[in-house]
Design an enzyme around this catalytic site. Structure first.
Site, PDB file in Angstrom:
ATOM      1  N   GLY A 212      49.224  77.841  30.497  1.00 51.49           N
ATOM      2  CA  GLY A 212      47.859  77.845  30.010  1.00 51.49           C
ATOM      3  C   GLY A 212      46.970  78.840  30.733  1.00 51.49           C
ATOM      4  CB  ILE A 213      43.690  79.867  30.462  1.00 54.55           C
ATOM      5  CG1 ILE A 213      42.792  80.945  31.084  1.00 54.55           C
ATOM      6  CG2 ILE A 213      42.866  78.734  29.878  1.00 54.55           C
ATOM      7  CD1 ILE A 213      41.927  81.653  30.058  1.00 54.55           C
ATOM      8  N   GLY A 214      43.641  79.221  33.647  1.00 52.09           N
ATOM      9  CA  GLY A 214      42.969  78.544  34.749  1.00 52.09           C
ATOM     10  C   GLY A 214      43.609  78.874  36.084  1.00 52.09           C
ATOM     11  CB  ILE A 216      47.350  75.343  38.229  1.00 51.36           C
ATOM     12  CG1 ILE A 216      46.720  74.471  39.341  1.00 51.36           C
ATOM     13  CG2 ILE A 216      48.858  75.107  38.158  1.00 51.36           C
ATOM     14  CD1 ILE A 216      46.903  72.988  39.142  1.00 51.36           C
ATOM     15  CD  GLU A 235      48.330  75.228  23.561  1.00 51.43           C
ATOM     16  OE1 GLU A 235      49.039  74.442  22.924  1.00 51.43           O
ATOM     17  OE2 GLU A 235      47.256  74.913  24.080  1.00 51.43           O
ATOM     18  N   GLY A 333      47.934  71.116  23.081  1.00 50.68           N
ATOM     19  CA  GLY A 333      49.368  71.332  22.876  1.00 50.68           C
ATOM     20  C   GLY A 333      50.238  70.747  23.956  1.00 50.68           C
TER      21      GLY A 333
END
Length: 611
Positions: A212-214, A216, A235, A333
């Site tokens: 994902g984004i961020g 971590i 995704e 997701g």
């Protein structure tokens, strides 16, 4: 949002929009702000229009109280603070749904759409516009809405894949140049960096990743820089993917589905990312029902899904869309990819999170879910949970084993209370008295990777969660090993005895193990330990290696680590007792610098190493 060169509106909304209609707003970095502003400016006589969308990187004007008579918001995913506030004040709705199944809500007219508001690139010579940085559920909205209204944005990248819409599918449009919203590259702190290092250890060469984004995800991507032949089926992607693709770490060669391509449904990041995907033939965008389908995800061998959470309870239940009764984000997701990775050959579903809230006052590993919190991912879905204190392996683990694994990766100041809490419910037996302790001398990341005979192994501290693993290790020994290690024919390793051997106060004594890991978990292949003797500031050393793994250098690695830690701790001398007929063990000690001591013993040789 920065709007430039806004042309006069040529849209007669009365042709397409009526009070009480349901409209869809484009997602993520592709929110058609000019269309929304134009509706608001020409909203005379319109009211009670239901607005549906997922995450929107926008100023979200449609949810502001002053527009409450015009718009009624129903979000499938909660992003901006305005949306979050409106939902938790009861002014807007949240509809939980797997991202892969939101298109079904449109396609089967469970939530029929009257109008879809989208943002696209200018058409090419063949009449095709690109949905650019956000295909996700927009494609389904286009296919099912009665009317499609487009903001044509010259700043929208043209992306490849199933990202195109022909002008004959668009009923009305206006051209407004709009810079895409950018998300800054996260600043990674020490805790996040450690989480990233642990997660990266779970990613094998040749894996396909979803990330994902961020903070971590950015940390994980940083520590994948030395990996080989990674693929992407995700995704979303962000800036962290760019350098890995440019360096060839991500080359998609080993993918078994969409081989050779980075496959996504949307991207969010800086202008550098938007430029990177513009016309890039190596990155393809597909709708959410394709990318997020667990069946399609599982078609990638060695699929690794990496997601985060708000809290995880000691049975492995994952809360990720609410903080108590306060709805915070959405299902998104996460379950799609965790399920897909579970079904993948060699796949690994991972939940990664810091062990505490930012202020350090609340543990995010909890004995029971906060009242009102919603389980997004069940205790049956997750294989790994990672914090800055390590990796908890849950697959195939009992509730007792899960609790001990998760306590091990909780923040040390919460471990005693977590153990007391689970003992109330008899999840952990009475003989399990000690919480895990760390071995800081191993480094910030308390796992070390070794390669012996072309196979990969991990050195770490033993912990109470290893009770069953140590039992299995013991029962794998033949009678000769039992005699050499224990000096008598031991025939039983009870759970109580195993528990005692793994429940070590690592700040005083030391117990390390070498493990072999695959997508199903890990098994102990070697154990080395010392028992501290306070009277003369010395320690007695012992270790045992699985018969099939001997001669590979494991004993040397364990002993070297033990010597190093003993030196750091100021231990003056290491001693060992070895049977005279155990020539391989004697050789390991003597090569490490241990000297034989004068001894009257017939069966054993005493050795010592002065630090």
């Amino acid at each position: 949002m920065s709007l430039r060169k806004k042309s006069p509106s040529t849209i007669d909304w009365s042709k397409y929009l009526k009070s009480g209609n349901r409209i869809f707003i484009g997602s993520n970095a592709a929110v058609p702000n000019a269309l929304i502003e134009d509706i608001i400016a020409n909203s005379q006589g319109l009211h009670d229009i239901e607005v549906v969308h997922i995450l929107t990187l926008s100023d979200d004007v449609w949810v502001e109280p002053k527009h409450k008579d015009l718009f009624k918001v129903n979000a499938f995913f909660i992003g901006g603070e305005k949306i979050r506030k409106a939902i938790n004040e009861g002014r807007a709705d949240y509809t939980p749904s797997f991202l892969s199944e939101i298109p079904k809500l449109f396609n089967e007219n469970i939530l029929p759409l009257d109008v879809a508001l989208i943002m696209v690139s200018p058409p090419d010579e063949y009449g095709y516009c690109s949905l650019g940085v956000s295909v996700d559920i927009i494609q389904a909205a286009i296919n099912k809405a009665k009317y499609v209204i487009a903001q044509i944005n010259p700043k929208m990248p043209r992306t490849n894949g199933h990202s195109f819409v022909h002008v004959n599918q668009i009923h009305a449009s206006m051209t407004v140049q709009q810079y895409l919203p950018e998300t800054p590259i996260p600043v990674i702190d020490r805790v996040t960096e450690q989480v990233g290092q642990y997660v990266a250890m779970l990613v094998d060469n040749g894996s396909t990743i979803q990330i994902g984004i961020g903070n971590i995800p950015s940390a994980v991507l940083r520590y994948l820089a030395k990996h080989k032949d990674l693929g992407v089926h995700s995704e979303l992607i962000s800036d962290g993917i760019i350098d890995l693709m440019l360096s060839g770490v991500i080359n998609n060669r080993k993918k078994t589905f969409h081989k050779g391509k980075t496959v996504v449904s949307f991207c969010v990041g800086t202008r550098r990312l938007y430029k990177f995907v513009d016309g890039n033939p190596h990155v393809e965008f597909y709708p959410s029902e394709h990318v997020n389908s667990p069946v399609n995800i599982a078609r990638n061998d060695k699929m690794v899904s990496i997601n985060s959470a708000i809290e995880v309870d000691l049975t492995g239940q994952v809360v990720s869309d609410s903080i108590g009764y306060h709805f915070y984000s959405g299902i998104g997701g996460q379950v799609d990819f965790i399920r897909g990775a579970s079904l993948s050959k060699g796949g690994k579903p991972i939940i990664a999170l810091p062990s505490t809230t930012k202020d350090g006052k609340i543990s995010r590993i909890v004995a029971h879910i906060t009242e009102g919190g919603g389980v997004v991912t069940s205790r049956g879905h997750v294989s790994y949970v990672v914090t800055e204190y390590g990796i908890a392996s849950l697959q195939g683990k009992s509730i007792r084993e899960r609790a001990l694994e998760l306590i091990r990766i909780a923040h040390p100041k919460f471990r005693d209370q977590l153990l007391r809490d689970v003992r109330k419910h008899y999840w952990v037996p009475e003989y399990q008295e000690n919480t895990p302790t760390s071995v800081p001398e191993l480094g910030e990341v308390e796992i070390k990777r070794f390669t012996f005979a072309d196979s990969e192994y991990f050195l770490r501290a033993l912990s109470p969660a290893d009770e069953r693993k140590l039992q299995e290790f013991f029962y794998s020994h033949n009678q000769e090993t039992l005699m050499m290690r224990y000096n008598h024919h031991t025939t039983q390793m009870t759970r109580e005895k195993s528990c005692d051997l793994v429940s070590v106060n690592q700040h005083i004594d030391l117990a390390l193990c070498l493990t072999e890991r695959d997508h199903l978990g890990e098994s102990i292949q070697g154990v080395g330990r010392y028992y501290y003797l306070e009277a003369n500031n010395s320690a007695e050393v012992a270790f045992v290696i699985k018969e099939s793994k001997r001669g590979k250098g494991m004993a040397k690695a364990l002993l070297t680590e033990i010597i190093t830690i003993a030196k750091i701790r100021g231990v003056e001398q290491l001693i060992a007792s070895v049977r005279r007929d155990n020539a391989p063990m004697l050789k390991v000690f003597e090569k490490a610098g241990f000297l034989r001591k004068p001894s009257d013993g017939y069966d054993e040789v005493s050795l010592a190493y002065t630090l």
